[in-house]
Design a protein around this motif. Structure first.
Motif, PDB file in Angstrom:
ATOM      1  N   GLY A  28       0.782  -1.234   0.000  1.00 40.79           N
ATOM      2  CA  GLY A  28       0.000   0.000   0.000  1.00 40.79           C
ATOM      3  C   GLY A  28       0.814   1.285   0.000  1.00 40.79           C
ATOM      4  O   GLY A  28       2.033   1.279   0.197  1.00 40.79           O
ATOM      5  N   HIS A  53      -9.109  -0.772   2.128  1.00 36.37           N
ATOM      6  CA  HIS A  53      -9.403  -2.011   1.409  1.00 36.37           C
ATOM      7  C   HIS A  53     -10.893  -2.157   1.125  1.00 36.37           C
ATOM      8  O   HIS A  53     -11.290  -2.974   0.297  1.00 36.37           O
ATOM      9  N   LEU A 238      -4.829  -0.265   4.398  1.00 34.25           N
ATOM     10  CA  LEU A 238      -4.360   0.117   3.071  1.00 34.25           C
ATOM     11  C   LEU A 238      -4.698  -0.923   2.010  1.00 34.25           C
ATOM     12  O   LEU A 238      -4.485  -2.113   2.231  1.00 34.25           O
ATOM     13  N   PRO A 239      -5.164  -0.480   0.841  1.00 29.95           N
ATOM     14  CA  PRO A 239      -5.246  -1.405  -0.283  1.00 29.95           C
ATOM     15  C   PRO A 239      -3.869  -1.494  -0.956  1.00 29.95           C
ATOM     16  O   PRO A 239      -3.028  -0.614  -0.771  1.00 29.95           O
ATOM     17  N   SER A 240      -3.662  -2.544  -1.740  1.00 30.21           N
ATOM     18  CA  SER A 240      -2.398  -2.677  -2.471  1.00 30.21           C
ATOM     19  C   SER A 240      -2.328  -1.653  -3.594  1.00 30.21           C
ATOM     20  O   SER A 240      -3.336  -1.056  -3.987  1.00 30.21           O
TER      21      SER A 240
END
Lengths: 379, 379
Positions: A28, A53, A238-240
């Protein structure tokens, strides 16, 4: 077969992902996360944005930031998705459900003051279908009683609150905090994805810490401290970069996607409003100060039987129409915890509302086919 | 420049994502999620698998499944990542930190029984660097005291516990629950990603509910019930199909990736073990019943000054080596909550351990360059 939803692709998602992969940074808070943050901050003037996310994740961040504790009360509509309430239940809150407006699934702003007690900490508004709750009324009430306001803006991208005689404000930019969704059923998608918006300066620094698993890693990478560690509760919100790269491709086409959806929405509305006089259903009305972001097109059927017949008839014609929320105050999990108040308007939307297919790649010919089928069924 | 980590790609990630996109199902629990679940269940015999957006998410699911409440005590090593503890702190637990073994960063199994009180609910083991904690000892202790065991297997993919005279068991398949990570720094990656493993049948049904935001949606889609609703707490723990498609590409190459990492690990170990006699550092030893999944290659320096000098010298040579966890018992967040016991072995690993670059695309020439630089620096 016309599905209820089909994810729209701009064609730039894979090139963006390829680019993210080439940078060698896939976890992220990399380049694409920053680009998305900047996009939202510039387009809507949001104070501080953090991709998450999921919208559920963003709501959980809000509950942590508000420091919700066992026994605190949080007011929210009963006509909403489970995540709106789960996020606060996980912190120990008691949920006080508000009824919907008689003329719209949004919660009835005039009913809120009666629900406030000395344990109330926050009001969570849900902009149903992207239609603005009367934020002027809600913010005034919150200020009067010292409450915090979270906007569940899951469906409310690119929608505004435009009260007469005042400047238009983007939904998600008015409450102290707000949460957006980029789930595949939304206007702008990332598969699964969400975003927390922090509009109140007091929450900015801590939002970054909670986002980064309770560590001050963000400040470390900005060079503000020379070592980072565990300083607070938090999670991995966090999203990737793969997710952020996908989302950024969608944001670059936001205006085109919105124009397309609005055209579909209007085609439905024109054709189906003309059938209202038959008495089987009514078409949607927008609250006074709301704009239309074309997130959902729904009909309000006369009764549950009519809706069942409509959904069944459409299904037999290869068209997938679906109902929406079942009031959370009557859910297996919360029925015993609810204070027993009847919420008749919420119940009506649970029983009578039906959503029609709406996605950017739905053709106007398909809209006509759907409307013609409805005309036939509700003759 | 040799970075500490560079995400390895198999080349099948983008084609898989393209395929997922073509199916028109991008939110969670689609084809690729199912393929990943099946892969893990078949290869390792895990009872039930659920992909999550992160290992942190999987640990939070574990804390919810264990029904951890305010005041419950959870025993875990102090030498671990913040998420191991945050997940339980979020549910109100008091964390009781165990020291590391003198000969390995894993927690000292012989120290655990003294930490058990009548408020203890669970032991969380962390398989540091993928090296097995003595699960026979831990499971026996848990059984004796009626405790539940969660394996934090973030780093432990494709690693086994092989006690003498007993069948080898895959890490993550022994405790009641286990959590894996697919963060970009792990052997097998998805950018951000994780997985909950449910080995105890009692937790299977509820794990699906918690995974799906506290709803019984999974049972609904299997046709077991005719309507789904809010039945429990939960969150949105599912990763998107984009993430799952990426992960599945990596799983298809797991054996090749592992072979490559093990070759690098062994090259380091052969070359650097020969330098131990100089007294600046020692090379790692594995616990008796552990296999080596080559997640990490570390040196244990004589003291903090030596480590600082080594990291600095490598950095000047364009090689990024990094230290690891700072003991959580001394963190700003938990120092005041910790019971004051000294954890000298944990502190030693915090001060003296340094990790060398290790990723599948690191060449043996680069390994030699790193070792030669170390030889020069520690002459």
């Amino acid at each position: 077969m016309i599905p209820f939803n089909r994810p729209h692709l701009t064609g730039k998602e894979l090139p963006n992902i390829q680019d993210a992969v080439a940078t060698g940074k896939l976890s992220g808070n990399g380049k694409y996360t920053q680009l998305c943050h900047r996009y939202f901050q510039e387009r809507y003037g949001f104070r501080h944005c953090l991709l998450t996310h999921s919208c559920t994740g963003a709501l959980e961040m809000a509950a942590l930031l508000l420091d919700i504790r066992e026994g605190d009360e949080v007011i929210m509509p009963a006509f909403t998705f489970v995540s709106t309430s789960n996020a606060f239940v996980l912190r120990g809150a008691r949920i006080v459900f508000a009824d919907s407006r008689p003329d719209h699934p949004n919660m009835d702003e005039s009913s809120l003051e009666h629900l406030i007690t000395d344990r109330t900490r926050a009001i969570v508004v849900v902009h149903y279908g992207g239609a603005a709750v009367d934020m002027r009324a809600v913010m005034a009430l919150a200020e009067k009683h010292g409450l915090l306001v979270v906007e569940d803006a899951a469906q409310a991208i690119d929608a505004w609150f435009k009260p007469e005689g005042a400047r238009a404000a983007p939904l998600g930019g008015i409450g102290h905090l707000a949460a957006f969704s980029f789930h595949e059923t939304k206007n702008i998608i990332a598969g699964e994805g969400g975003m927390l918006v922090v509009n109140d300066e007091r929450f900015v620094a801590r939002s970054e810490i909670i986002w980064e698993k309770g560590t001050n890693r963000s400040a470390f990478f900005r060079g503000q401290i020379d070592k980072y560690g565990w300083v607070d509760v938090g999670s991995s919100f966090l999203p990737s970069e793969v997710t952020a790269a996908f989302l950024y491709a969608q944001l670059m086409e936001l205006e085109g996607i919105q124009a397309r959806r609005i055209a579909i929405w209007q085609a439905y509305d024109e054709r189906l409003s003309a059938l209202q006089h038959r008495g089987w259903f009514t078409t949607p009305t927008l609250p006074a100060a709301a704009t239309n972001n074309a997130h959902v097109y729904y009909l309000l059927c006369r009764d549950l039987e009519t809706r069942t017949r409509l959904i069944q008839g459409l299904k037999e014609a290869g068209i997938m129409a679906v109902f929406h929320y079942q009031g959370l105050h009557r859910s297996p999990f919360y029925a015993d915890r609810h204070d027993g108040r009847l919420l008749p308007h919420c119940d009506a939307y649970s029983d009578r509302l039906v959503r029609l297919p709406l996605f950017a790649d739905l053709s106007l010919q398909e809209v006509e086919r759907i409307c013609a089928t409805i005309e036939q069924l509700m003759g």
